[in-house]
Motif scaffolding. Structure first.
Motif, short mmCIF file in Angstrom:
data_model
loop_
_atom_site.label_atom_id
_atom_site.label_comp_id
_atom_site.label_asym_id
_atom_site.label_seq_id
_atom_site.Cartn_x
_atom_site.Cartn_y
_atom_site.Cartn_z
N LYS A 80 0.94 -1.27 0.05
CA LYS A 80 -0.09 -0.09 -0.10
C LYS A 80 0.74 1.18 0.05
N GLY A 81 0.53 2.00 -0.81
CA GLY A 81 0.98 3.66 -0.75
C GLY A 81 2.25 3.62 -1.79
N GLN A 99 2.64 -2.46 4.17
CA GLN A 99 2.23 -2.10 5.21
C GLN A 99 2.01 -3.09 6.28
N ASN A 155 -1.80 6.96 -1.53
CA ASN A 155 -2.43 5.85 -0.39
C ASN A 155 -3.00 4.64 -1.34
#
Length: 188
Positions: A80-81, A99, A155
């Motif tokens: 993620k991100g 994450q 995000n």
């Protein structure tokens, strides 16, 4: 004695996750920035880059990999991100972050660093940051639009990967891009 360019990785093989990574790459590319995208079949998380090693060291490397694999149970890695190296003002590498599963990847990387350092392999100067590289920036063309695309994707949810093995990879550098081959595999 034969040598090869080597690294230890967690390969990203889940088709849905790879497809989402490709979607992220396409959004980055749409910025018009001068990017070299990582080929979908080459997407991975590097636990340790070894450089050119003699084939005679494979057993030592596998021993270190086994010790690293013993430190964790199979785990889920949630991607993620977006992040960049070295910093947002000078972007050379664009990556997707880890994450969930970050602690496990850091634990394995730390054991690899310790064990391989003891065997004479070069130690890393920087702290390990779990990430999956998706693009390298070749020039400053459309830098502002690239930064904006990265901000928009900050995000982004890419997905989860089940991690139950790590691999020693051979990297063959070719004009059209690197080619990776698994030399050894260690189950977690």
């Amino acid at each position: 004695m034969s040598r090869f360019r080597a690294f230890i990785s967690i390969d990203i093989e889940d088709e849905e996750v790879v497809n989402r990574i490709v979607e992220v790459q396409e959004r980055l590319k749409a910025s018009g920035a001068d990017l070299k995208l990582v080929e979908p079949e080459n997407v991975h998380l590097t636990l340790k880059f070894l450089g050119d090693i003699p084939e005679s060291r494979v057993t030592d490397v596998v021993n270190a990999m086994e010790k690293a694999a013993e430190t964790v149970e199979p785990f889920t890695m949630r991607l993620k991100g977006i992040g960049v190296f070295p910093n947002p003002n000078y972007v050379r590498v664009v990556w997707i972050g880890v994450q969930e599963g970050s602690d496990e990847t850091k634990a394995m990387a730390a054991v690899l660093e310790q064990e391989l350092g003891r065997m004479g392999f070069r130690r890393e100067r920087k702290d390990f940051v779990p990430h999956v590289t998706v693009a390298r920036v070749r020039s400053g063309r459309n830098k502002g639009r690239l930064i904006e695309a990265i901000r928009e994707l900050s995000n982004v949810e890419v997905g989860e990967v089940e991690v139950d093995r790590i691999r020693l990879k051979k990297s063959i550098l070719r004009p059209q891009g690197p080619e990776y081959h698994t030399v050894e595999e260690v189950e977690i």
